[in-house]
Design an enzyme around this catalytic site. Structure first.
Site, mmCIF file in Angstrom:
data_model
loop_
_atom_site.group_PDB
_atom_site.id
_atom_site.type_symbol
_atom_site.label_atom_id
_atom_site.label_comp_id
_atom_site.label_asym_id
_atom_site.label_seq_id
_atom_site.Cartn_x
_atom_site.Cartn_y
_atom_site.Cartn_z
ATOM 1 C CG ASP A 29 -1.636 1.097 2.026
ATOM 2 O OD1 ASP A 29 -2.042 1.695 0.773
ATOM 3 O OD2 ASP A 29 -1.287 1.686 2.638
ATOM 4 C CG LEU A 30 1.380 4.326 -3.005
ATOM 5 C CD1 LEU A 30 1.225 4.641 -4.052
ATOM 6 C CD2 LEU A 30 2.937 3.504 -3.390
ATOM 7 C CG ASP A 31 -1.345 7.876 0.811
ATOM 8 O OD1 ASP A 31 -1.242 9.504 0.579
ATOM 9 O OD2 ASP A 31 -2.008 7.557 -0.567
ATOM 10 C CB THR B 141 -2.616 2.710 -4.417
ATOM 11 O OG1 THR B 141 -2.467 4.277 -3.255
ATOM 12 C CG2 THR B 141 -2.087 2.465 -5.453
ATOM 13 N N GLY B 142 -5.083 3.115 -2.865
ATOM 14 C CA GLY B 142 -6.583 3.809 -3.605
ATOM 15 C C GLY B 142 -6.052 4.530 -4.198
ATOM 16 C CE LYS C 129 -5.617 -0.786 -1.368
ATOM 17 N NZ LYS C 129 -4.021 0.193 -0.556
ATOM 18 C CG ASP D 81 -2.540 2.394 6.751
ATOM 19 O OD1 ASP D 81 -2.763 3.599 6.957
ATOM 20 O OD2 ASP D 81 -2.672 2.170 5.330
ATOM 21 C CG ASN E 213 -7.794 1.151 1.720
ATOM 22 O OD1 ASN E 213 -7.102 1.560 2.608
ATOM 23 N ND2 ASN E 213 -7.427 1.664 0.769
#
Length: 267
Positions: A9-11, A43-44, A193, A216, A219
């Site tokens: 995941d990114l953020d 990622t979202g 995802k 984190d 999602n």
């Protein structure tokens, strides 16, 4: 060593609070790739707002955007590519409730196009795009978008999410982004995802038991549950930690992902 698929995941996970990937994290992820593992971003964010990270990590793997709404191989034709869409009428119905729901903006996008309710609400730095070339007004929205993005304040997130899920219960799911902004992403019902990660895994012929996933936020629940080894960030939600196989000892601001991977894969 068995080759792993590493879904990141990114953020709130790979990115620090300044939305940057630290030099150490870049180094560790590049080492993982060099060791023959497949690093794949999940990622979202739309591709437009994540392409820079894909390039920074020098990836050529498939990528998951829009919380699973799009799985593709950037800049390449890829036979496994999948994209899902929301009825555009839903976008207009949500926009009509902007004041009642305390929304700062309503945006709709697909892979190559971006629409927002007012160009004054378009912050080019936030959207990682140039106003002149990227933003269109909502009345130009003629095709079904891949996702809707709405910004509110943190105290309204729960109410907005519940209201929209009840209103369009058979058509959409509402997901949160990690990070400092109260951003909600609306995706077609059932899109998440893990569904997209399964496509990536099949393309590499990798079994779920050989997938390591990091996240984190809520999602990332399905992502961590699907992976053979799901890792929640120390700064992650309690709900996510409850389904994870392990939790990083450090946060996203302390290179928690990099330190964990380095030890776990003996890089």
């Amino acid at each position: 060593m068995t080759k792993k698929l590493i879904a990141i995941d990114l953020d709130g996970t790979t990115l620090n609070r300044h939305s940057k990937i630290s030099p150490r994290t870049i180094d560790v992820l590049k080492k993982a790739s060099a060791a023959g593992h497949h690093v794949s971003i999940a990622t979202g964010r739309p591709f437009r707002m994540s392409a820079q990270y894909y390039q920074e990590l020098a990836l050529d793997t498939p990528m998951i955007n829009f919380n699973g709404g799009l799985v593709h191989k950037p800049y390449q034709k890829w036979p496994f590519e999948k994209e899902h869409f929301i009825q555009k009428e839903i976008a207009f119905e949500i926009l009509a409730q902007k004041e009642n729901l305390n929304l700062d903006f309503v945006a709709a996008e697909s892979r190559d196009t971006f629409y927002i309710n007012r160009l004054e609400d378009f912050e080019s730095s936030f959207f990682a795009a140039d106003k002149a070339t990227e933003a269109n007004l909502f009345n130009n929205l003629k095709t079904n978008p891949t996702s809707l993005l709405i910004k509110t304040k943190h105290e309204f997130v729960s109410k907005v999410s519940t209201t929209l899920m009840n209103q369009f219960e058979n058509e959409i799911d509402v997901r949160t982004w990690g990070g400092p902004n109260a951003i909600l992403e609306i995706v077609p019902k059932g899109v998440q995802k893990a569904m997209a990660l399964e496509v990536v895994a099949e393309s590499f012929k990798i079994k779920p038991k050989n997938i390591i996933a990091f996240g984190d936020e809520h999602n990332d629940l399905e992502l961590l549950s699907y992976a053979g080894w799901g890792v929640a960030m120390k700064n992650g939600t309690d709900q996510l930690k409850s389904v994870a196989n392990d939790i990083t000892e450090k946060t996203n601001d302390e290179d928690g992902l990099a330190e964990y991977l380095e030890q776990h894969l003996a890089l």
